[in-house]
Design a protein around this motif. Structure first.
Motif, PDB file in Angstrom:
ATOM      1  N   THR A  42     -33.332  46.145  49.709  1.00 19.75           N
ATOM      2  CA  THR A  42     -33.133  46.751  48.309  1.00 19.75           C
ATOM      3  C   THR A  42     -33.307  47.970  47.756  1.00 19.75           C
ATOM      4  OG1 THR A  42     -32.537  43.678  48.714  1.00 19.75           O
ATOM      5  CG2 THR A  42     -32.406  46.045  46.601  1.00 19.75           C
ATOM      6  N   ASN A  45     -31.927  51.343  49.362  1.00 19.42           N
ATOM      7  CA  ASN A  45     -30.372  51.134  48.203  1.00 19.42           C
ATOM      8  C   ASN A  45     -30.644  51.657  47.068  1.00 19.42           C
ATOM      9  OD1 ASN A  45     -29.371  50.711  50.644  1.00 19.42           O
ATOM     10  ND2 ASN A  45     -29.273  48.023  50.259  1.00 19.42           N
ATOM     11  N   ASP A  49     -29.278  55.143  45.681  1.00 18.37           N
ATOM     12  CA  ASP A  49     -28.589  55.503  43.978  1.00 18.37           C
ATOM     13  C   ASP A  49     -28.998  56.149  44.088  1.00 18.37           C
ATOM     14  OD1 ASP A  49     -27.053  53.971  45.477  1.00 18.37           O
ATOM     15  OD2 ASP A  49     -27.924  52.038  43.758  1.00 18.37           O
TER      16      ASP A  49
END
Length: 338
Positions: A42, A45, A49
């Motif tokens: 996570t 990710n 971004d």
């Protein structure tokens, strides 16, 4: 730092870890060192971004990421509270600055030295602007035969003085008469106002003291004109050596900019303070030779018209630096108001 979305907490953690270690930060290290409450996948990710938004970047082929100038800016703008100095830091400041002195040069020198010690950066300060400072006293004394010293004391405590030679050895009474004439005319005036008044003073000087008055008038004009020019104090330049790897080959131009002062003075003059009473200029927001640095500054003195701050690499402890800069600026304002 106020409550942030998880992705922004990841950015905050990257900034903090990179500032502390100087090493690119990976997802596993973030999970191990910070209570993010999510898995490494996570976090990866979130980091992807953040990279897409230009807030972090991968240096070379490293698996870790480092903050960009844009990332530092996002981080700094979201520091909602400036922490106060610690008890130890307050004691360090008071130990140096609580010594009673009316020598403004000494006060300024001590202030930048303390700021450099607290932040481990280069500390800079503009001399307090004298636009609103008025002449409190003028003294004229013999140093030696044919040599006089004129000293002007301003309401800020600043003392400006010049030595000059006179052709004739005037007696003490003549010197006192001329001094008193100038004191009556100049006390309570700003430097700019005094410069416009001085030429007219000569008309009221008795003929026997005219030559001395002309010499004094010339010296006072030179002295007061010099107070209108910006001066800057520096301390902690050696701290840049500890940040050599942050600058790489660009440290030379940074040192030159600090020495020449013109670029730095222009930057300080253009910096606008935010609601926190601080101004932070990061990396490419600065032009020319300072584009690889960050500058944290705060106004101090009458109307916060002069600036004090630090110059260092963009990899900077922004919360701690902002705290120290604001504290010293407030402390200095308090001293000048006395």
């Amino acid at each position: 730092m106020s409550e942030l979305p998880r992705r922004m907490k990841v950015l905050q953690a990257i900034v903090e870890d990179y500032v502390a270690s100087r090493e690119p930060v990976g997802s596993k290290a973030l999970v191990d060192r910070h209570d993010l409450g999510v898995s490494s996948a996570t976090v990866r990710n979130d980091m992807a971004d953040l990279e897409d938004e230009g807030l972090i970047a991968a240096p070379h082929t490293s698996a870790g990421r480092v903050p960009t100038d844009k990332g530092y800016r996002y981080f700094v703008d979201r520091i909602s509270e400036i922490r106060p100095l610690s008890a130890a830091e307050k004691r360090a400041v008071q130990a140096v600055l609580d010594i009673t002195t009316e020598d403004l040069d000494e006060v300024m020198t001590r202030s930048v030295q303390v700021l450099a010690q607290l932040t481990h950066q280069v500390a800079v300060a503009q001399f307090p602007k004298t636009d609103t400072a008025v002449i409190r006293h003028l003294e004229l004394v013999w140093l030696a035969e044919h040599r006089l010293l004129v000293a002007v004391i301003f309401s800020t405590g600043k003392i400006e003085q010049r030595m000059f030679t006179v052709a004739d050895q005037e007696d003490d009474l003549d010197v006192q008469v001329v001094r008193d004439i100038f004191v009556r005319q100049l006390n309570g005036l700003t430097a700019q106002e005094a410069l416009s008044v001085i030429p007219g003073i000569l008309a009221g000087v008795p003929g026997t003291e005219q030559r001395l008055a002309e010499d004094l008038s010339h010296q006072l004009q030179l002295l007061l004109a010099s107070t209108q020019r910006d001066r800057i104090y520096l301390a902690g330049t050696a701290n840049l050596a500890r940040s050599q790897t942050d600058f790489g080959s660009s440290i030379g131009p940074v040192l030159e900019a600090l020495e020449e002062q013109v670029v730095l003075l222009k930057l300080l003059a253009e910096m606008q303070q935010d609601v926190r009473g601080l101004s932070v200029s990061i990396g490419t927001e600065n032009q020319g030779s300072l584009s690889g640095t960050s500058v944290v500054a705060a106004g101090y003195g009458p109307n916060s018209s002069s600036m004090l701050g630090v110059v260092g690499p963009t990899r900077m402890d922004y919360p701690g630096t902002m705290s120290a800069v604001r504290a010293i600026a407030r402390y200095l304002s308090k001293i000048l108001a006395q």
